[in-house]
Scaffold this motif. Sequence first.
Motif, PDB file in Angstrom:
ATOM      1  N   THR A  45       0.851  -1.201   0.000  1.00 37.84           N
ATOM      2  CA  THR A  45       0.000   0.000   0.000  1.00 37.84           C
ATOM      3  C   THR A  45       0.879   1.240   0.000  1.00 37.84           C
ATOM      4  O   THR A  45       2.113   1.151  -0.032  1.00 37.84           O
ATOM      5  N   LEU A  47       1.626   4.868   2.160  1.00 36.77           N
ATOM      6  CA  LEU A  47       1.441   5.449   3.488  1.00 36.77           C
ATOM      7  C   LEU A  47       1.935   6.892   3.503  1.00 36.77           C
ATOM      8  O   LEU A  47       2.990   7.204   2.935  1.00 36.77           O
ATOM      9  N   THR A 317       3.077  -3.607   4.490  1.00 40.96           N
ATOM     10  CA  THR A 317       2.676  -3.096   5.804  1.00 40.96           C
ATOM     11  C   THR A 317       1.920  -4.163   6.579  1.00 40.96           C
ATOM     12  O   THR A 317       1.245  -5.021   5.998  1.00 40.96           O
ATOM     13  N   VAL A 318       2.064  -4.094   7.896  1.00 46.78           N
ATOM     14  CA  VAL A 318       1.271  -4.910   8.815  1.00 46.78           C
ATOM     15  C   VAL A 318       0.862  -4.022   9.977  1.00 46.78           C
ATOM     16  O   VAL A 318       1.531  -3.024  10.279  1.00 46.78           O
ATOM     17  N   PRO A 319      -0.227  -4.353  10.649  1.00 45.24           N
ATOM     18  CA  PRO A 319      -0.611  -3.576  11.838  1.00 45.24           C
ATOM     19  C   PRO A 319       0.449  -3.720  12.936  1.00 45.24           C
ATOM     20  O   PRO A 319       1.088  -4.771  13.078  1.00 45.24           O
ATOM     21  N   ARG A 350       7.738   3.036  11.329  1.00 47.27           N
ATOM     22  CA  ARG A 350       6.484   2.856  12.048  1.00 47.27           C
ATOM     23  C   ARG A 350       5.659   4.135  11.974  1.00 47.27           C
ATOM     24  O   ARG A 350       6.188   5.228  12.164  1.00 47.27           O
ATOM     25  N   THR A 351       4.376   3.986  11.718  1.00 42.60           N
ATOM     26  CA  THR A 351       3.439   5.097  11.869  1.00 42.60           C
ATOM     27  C   THR A 351       2.665   4.851  13.162  1.00 42.60           C
ATOM     28  O   THR A 351       3.043   4.000  13.970  1.00 42.60           O
ATOM     29  N   THR A 353      -0.150   3.440  13.441  1.00 37.92           N
ATOM     30  CA  THR A 353      -0.903   2.179  13.411  1.00 37.92           C
ATOM     31  C   THR A 353      -0.230   1.086  12.587  1.00 37.92           C
ATOM     32  O   THR A 353      -0.568  -0.089  12.736  1.00 37.92           O
ATOM     33  N   GLN A 354       0.687   1.439  11.697  1.00 34.67           N
ATOM     34  CA  GLN A 354       1.259   0.484  10.764  1.00 34.67           C
ATOM     35  C   GLN A 354       2.781   0.387  10.902  1.00 34.67           C
ATOM     36  O   GLN A 354       3.440   1.328  11.339  1.00 34.67           O
ATOM     37  N   ILE A 356       6.158  -0.754   8.474  1.00 32.69           N
ATOM     38  CA  ILE A 356       6.618  -1.048   7.116  1.00 32.69           C
ATOM     39  C   ILE A 356       7.720  -2.097   7.210  1.00 32.69           C
ATOM     40  O   ILE A 356       8.733  -1.900   7.885  1.00 32.69           O
TER      41      ILE A 356
END
Length: 379
Positions: A45, A47, A317-319, A350-351, A353-354, A356
């Motif tokens: 995705t 981001l 990406t993963v949660p 890292r964001t 919520t996600q 990378i």
Amino acid sequence: MNKTSWILTFIIVAGAVMGWMYYSRSTGQPSAETTPHNLVEVVRTSLQTKVSETGTIMPSQTIEIKSQFSGEVAQLFVTAGQEVQKDQVLAIIRQESSQARQVAQLRASISEERLNVDTAHREWVRAESLFKKGFIPQKELELSHRDYQQSLVRLELAERQLLLALGGNKELFERYRDGSASKTRPEEFQVRSPSQGTVLEVLVHTGEIITSGTATFGGGTILMRIADLSHMVVKAKINEVNIPRVSVGQSVDIRLDALPEKLFTGRVMAIAAQGVKENNLVTYEVSIAIKNAHSDLKPMLTANIDIETTRLENVLTVPLEVLRVKKGDDVVDVLVEGQPQTRKVRVAFRTDTQAIITQGLQEHDQVVVPSFKTEEAGR
């Protein structure tokens, strides 16, 4: 069957029931093969990363109003919160008595030097006439001319001293020099607004003695502060860890605690070149111009900002909740042939919520979301 036999039979049956119940509890949980897993799919995705911080709403420019003259605050015509126009009279300052005495002495000195100039000029003209008739030598003529030039220098010096004593106010200086200013009472000076704006605060009171903003080392007394509230900015202190990701021109979302239902937007307009260290934490001040200014924006309101930094395209990406730490490494549980397998991964970013992922996972991998029970079992 006697009573003893009944009791013995009851004890045996009760023990069997309790044993069966204990066995059921210890073995009754579904096995790993039958336990349903909460899974998420690894996807590619885009981001939008951001830097979040808390700042303060402030006017883009605040003007400190000072007086060119020391003296007493005779009148104040504005109050905090009042809008003013350019050249509007804000206050009247009555000349300080000591300054009035100094000005009087300098005016007397100027009058005396003018008399000296007139006298020296007449002597020089007379000497020229006598020299032409041959009654005096040239040296005496030159001395007369020198006296006249020196008297002009002394007059200019006295006038400069008066101008300095008046704080550089040439208009008032001209009034004193041509004699139109009062000689018997202190002067009153008007303090005018240099621009249109709103009075943020008034820092003096009527009757207070102030110092000149031009004649004192400390910069003089601040009478009031004025700002244009139609041009507001957010001042935020960004941590040194995040400041390399911030640049001028980036878009910013702004939310206010006082106006939670409204979203404001802006752009980064300036980044401080030098950081400030407080409590072993280095921060850099970032100024953000607010685009859709609103009349409800007030100085010192708290603003929560999200600075849009880098946009990452086509990344795995993963949660964040699927990540675990094992022996200092980031790991996830990947479902392989129905069984979870722990796999080490590399997290690039890292964001909120996600995460990378750059190594350890492939697109469409099924990752197990850890539950409380599995985490307890893993321990």
